[in-house]
Scaffold this motif. Structure first.
Motif, PDB file in Angstrom:
ATOM      1  N   TYR A  35     -45.738  69.418  10.962  1.00 52.47           N
ATOM      2  CA  TYR A  35     -46.950  68.653  11.686  1.00 52.47           C
ATOM      3  C   TYR A  35     -47.357  67.649  10.576  1.00 52.47           C
ATOM      4  CZ  TYR A  35     -51.681  67.858  13.145  1.00 52.47           C
ATOM      5  OH  TYR A  35     -52.979  67.191  13.669  1.00 52.47           O
ATOM      6  N   ARG A  36     -47.422  67.743   9.474  1.00 51.39           N
ATOM      7  CA  ARG A  36     -47.958  66.723   8.641  1.00 51.39           C
ATOM      8  C   ARG A  36     -47.098  65.799   8.554  1.00 51.39           C
ATOM      9  NH1 ARG A  36     -49.219  71.552   5.654  1.00 51.39           N
ATOM     10  NH2 ARG A  36     -51.244  71.982   5.844  1.00 51.39           N
ATOM     11  N   GLU A  37     -45.724  65.907   8.708  1.00 48.14           N
ATOM     12  CA  GLU A  37     -44.654  64.614   8.619  1.00 48.14           C
ATOM     13  C   GLU A  37     -44.547  63.956  10.191  1.00 48.14           C
ATOM     14  OE1 GLU A  37     -40.859  66.188   7.742  1.00 48.14           O
ATOM     15  OE2 GLU A  37     -41.570  66.937   5.610  1.00 48.14           O
ATOM     16  N   ARG A  38     -44.662  64.530  11.157  1.00 49.35           N
ATOM     17  CA  ARG A  38     -44.382  64.136  12.260  1.00 49.35           C
ATOM     18  C   ARG A  38     -45.836  63.671  13.289  1.00 49.35           C
ATOM     19  NH1 ARG A  38     -39.345  67.924  14.380  1.00 49.35           N
ATOM     20  NH2 ARG A  38     -37.936  67.645  12.343  1.00 49.35           N
ATOM     21  N   VAL A  39     -46.834  64.448  13.198  1.00 47.99           N
ATOM     22  CA  VAL A  39     -48.109  64.216  13.947  1.00 47.99           C
ATOM     23  C   VAL A  39     -48.869  63.425  12.955  1.00 47.99           C
ATOM     24  CG1 VAL A  39     -50.016  65.212  15.158  1.00 47.99           C
ATOM     25  CG2 VAL A  39     -47.854  66.364  15.071  1.00 47.99           C
ATOM     26  N   VAL A  40     -49.044  63.611  11.984  1.00 52.31           N
ATOM     27  CA  VAL A  40     -49.590  62.840  10.764  1.00 52.31           C
ATOM     28  C   VAL A  40     -51.185  62.999  10.778  1.00 52.31           C
ATOM     29  CG1 VAL A  40     -49.862  60.728   9.451  1.00 52.31           C
ATOM     30  CG2 VAL A  40     -47.567  61.248  10.488  1.00 52.31           C
ATOM     31  N   THR A  41     -51.738  62.363  12.039  1.00 57.44           N
ATOM     32  CA  THR A  41     -53.204  62.547  12.143  1.00 57.44           C
ATOM     33  C   THR A  41     -53.535  63.233  13.434  1.00 57.44           C
ATOM     34  OG1 THR A  41     -53.021  60.243  13.238  1.00 57.44           O
ATOM     35  CG2 THR A  41     -53.598  60.439  10.956  1.00 57.44           C
ATOM     36  N   PRO A  42     -54.647  63.911  13.563  1.00 56.92           N
ATOM     37  CA  PRO A  42     -55.524  64.131  12.692  1.00 56.92           C
ATOM     38  C   PRO A  42     -55.261  64.781  11.486  1.00 56.92           C
ATOM     39  CG  PRO A  42     -56.457  64.589  14.980  1.00 56.92           C
ATOM     40  CD  PRO A  42     -55.080  64.348  14.831  1.00 56.92           C
ATOM     41  N   GLU A  43     -55.520  64.486  10.326  1.00 60.45           N
ATOM     42  CA  GLU A  43     -54.957  65.255   9.153  1.00 60.45           C
ATOM     43  C   GLU A  43     -55.158  66.619   9.208  1.00 60.45           C
ATOM     44  OE1 GLU A  43     -55.129  65.058   4.155  1.00 60.45           O
ATOM     45  OE2 GLU A  43     -56.233  63.552   5.682  1.00 60.45           O
ATOM     46  N   LEU A  44     -54.143  67.364   8.612  1.00 61.89           N
ATOM     47  CA  LEU A  44     -54.238  69.004   8.944  1.00 61.89           C
ATOM     48  C   LEU A  44     -54.676  69.471   7.479  1.00 61.89           C
ATOM     49  CD1 LEU A  44     -53.871  71.636  10.380  1.00 61.89           C
ATOM     50  CD2 LEU A  44     -51.497  71.535   9.522  1.00 61.89           C
ATOM     51  N   PRO A  45     -55.879  70.273   7.386  1.00 63.43           N
ATOM     52  CA  PRO A  45     -55.969  70.560   6.014  1.00 63.43           C
ATOM     53  C   PRO A  45     -54.864  71.568   5.240  1.00 63.43           C
ATOM     54  CG  PRO A  45     -57.842  71.159   7.504  1.00 63.43           C
ATOM     55  CD  PRO A  45     -56.746  70.673   8.102  1.00 63.43           C
ATOM     56  N   ARG A  46     -54.852  71.476   3.625  1.00 61.90           N
ATOM     57  CA  ARG A  46     -53.711  71.994   3.051  1.00 61.90           C
ATOM     58  C   ARG A  46     -53.800  73.616   3.161  1.00 61.90           C
ATOM     59  NH1 ARG A  46     -48.902  69.901   2.339  1.00 61.90           N
ATOM     60  NH2 ARG A  46     -49.127  67.559   2.558  1.00 61.90           N
ATOM     61  N   ASP A  47     -54.779  74.194   3.418  1.00 62.55           N
ATOM     62  CA  ASP A  47     -55.050  75.721   3.364  1.00 62.55           C
ATOM     63  C   ASP A  47     -54.805  76.346   4.836  1.00 62.55           C
ATOM     64  OD1 ASP A  47     -57.473  74.905   4.223  1.00 62.55           O
ATOM     65  OD2 ASP A  47     -58.780  76.253   3.365  1.00 62.55           O
ATOM     66  N   VAL A  48     -54.526  75.473   5.797  1.00 62.16           N
ATOM     67  CA  VAL A  48     -54.026  76.178   6.874  1.00 62.16           C
ATOM     68  C   VAL A  48     -52.905  76.886   6.779  1.00 62.16           C
ATOM     69  CG1 VAL A  48     -53.712  75.784   9.462  1.00 62.16           C
ATOM     70  CG2 VAL A  48     -55.227  74.330   8.284  1.00 62.16           C
ATOM     71  N   ILE A  49     -52.901  78.303   7.381  1.00 63.49           N
ATOM     72  CA  ILE A  49     -51.699  78.872   7.570  1.00 63.49           C
ATOM     73  C   ILE A  49     -50.414  78.658   8.316  1.00 63.49           C
ATOM     74  CG2 ILE A  49     -50.871  81.456   7.618  1.00 63.49           C
ATOM     75  CD1 ILE A  49     -54.028  82.230   6.981  1.00 63.49           C
TER      76      ILE A  49
END
Length: 296
Positions: A68-82
């Motif tokens: 998600y962080r690489e391909r969707v990028v925003t809205p930013e996903l918090p790091r502690d999401v499982i």
């Protein structure tokens, strides 16, 4: 109003009364409410994960968080999401152990809603359907999620901002030369996915007043998989490549340089943008494309 949109608008409350629970929390005095944990919402589909984040609500878990962080990028996903594993087949044991209050999924993709309902109340929302209007269904999905978590005012605000930003991008493109666009992403070294009618990006192009050079309906998600010859058959188009761009070996080849749009220097490359997203991805695509098409 289409059948799918009507179905979303008329979604019934779940058997576990998720909305009633939210209302009960909102009715509490503020000092008491502050002590209450937020509802645990799991998103198995990135389109609805980004929609949840756009509504100002943090998912407790999603599928394929790093991608998600690489391909969707925003809205930013918090790091502690499982991270729950694959979108198409998440770790069901982990999902059960998290005891979610609500699961968001895309209708017709991945685990069936009937199986998810055995774990927690599930909102399975359509996005890519035979109606081929993903942008319309993305807005309906935003409204459905907002109604379920009592964020209707936030949804209204987001839609207002969405329309305003689209209008700004459209205005910024008044100087564009009007050349049709070919929106493509490399599937491998010499194969493209090209986005046409039924894709989220085609809907966005229409809202921006831009012409899509690719008119084939393609598959269920609105794209066709073709070789470099398909690009060559659209010599007047401006080629828009979603990163990652062409492999270096291809980029340096005579075959690549022979493509009319490449020869004429009518190729732009834009950062990763989620092709199967909802309103946030549509807005990201519009904003990035608008900047990419500005005169240099």
């Amino acid at each position: 109003m289409t059948a799918s949109v009507k179905a979303i608008a008329n979604l019934a409350l779940s058997r576990r009364s998720f909305s009633a629970a939210i209302l009960a929390v909102l009715a509490m005095p503020q000092h008491v409410r502050a002590q209450q944990p937020e509802p645990r919402i799991t998103a198995l589909d990135w389109a609805w994960a980004e929609t949840l984040l756009a509504l100002g609500t943090r998912p407790s878990a999603i599928a394929e968080a790093e991608l998600y962080r690489e391909r969707v990028v925003t809205p930013e996903l918090p790091r502690d999401v499982i991270d729950l594993g694959l979108r198409s087949w998440p770790n069901m044991e982990l999902l059960k152990s998290l005891r979610p209050d609500l699961i968001l999924s895309q209708a017709g993709y991945g685990v069936q809603a009937t199986s998810l309902e055995a774990v927690a109340p599930t909102l399975a929302l359509p996005l890519f359907t035979p109606e081929r209007r993903p942008l319309q269904l993305a807005e309906a999905g935003l409204d459905a999620i907002a109604a379920r978590i009592q964020r209707e005012q936030k949804a209204l605000q987001y839609k207002t901002e969405f329309e305003q930003k689209l209008s700004e991008v459209r205005a910024s493109l008044r100087s564009y030369d009007g050349r049709p666009l070919l929106i493509a992403k490399f599937a491998d070294e010499r194969i493209f996915d090209i986005y046409g009618p039924g894709s989220l990006f085609d809907d966005v192009l229409g809202r921006l007043g831009l012409e899509n050079a690719w008119t084939k309906s393609g598959n269920h998600w609105g794209f066709s998989t073709s070789g470099l010859d398909a690009v060559a058959r659209n010599p007047e188009a401006r080629l828009v490549i979603i990163e990652p761009g062409p492999p270096e070996k291809l980029f340096d080849s005579a075959l690549w340089r022979a493509i009319p749009s490449v020869k004429a220097n009518r190729v732009v490359t834009i950062p990763p943008t989620w092709v199967f997203g909802a309103l946030p991805s549509a807005l990201r695509f519009a904003s990035i494309l608008g900047r990419a098409l500005q005169p240099s």
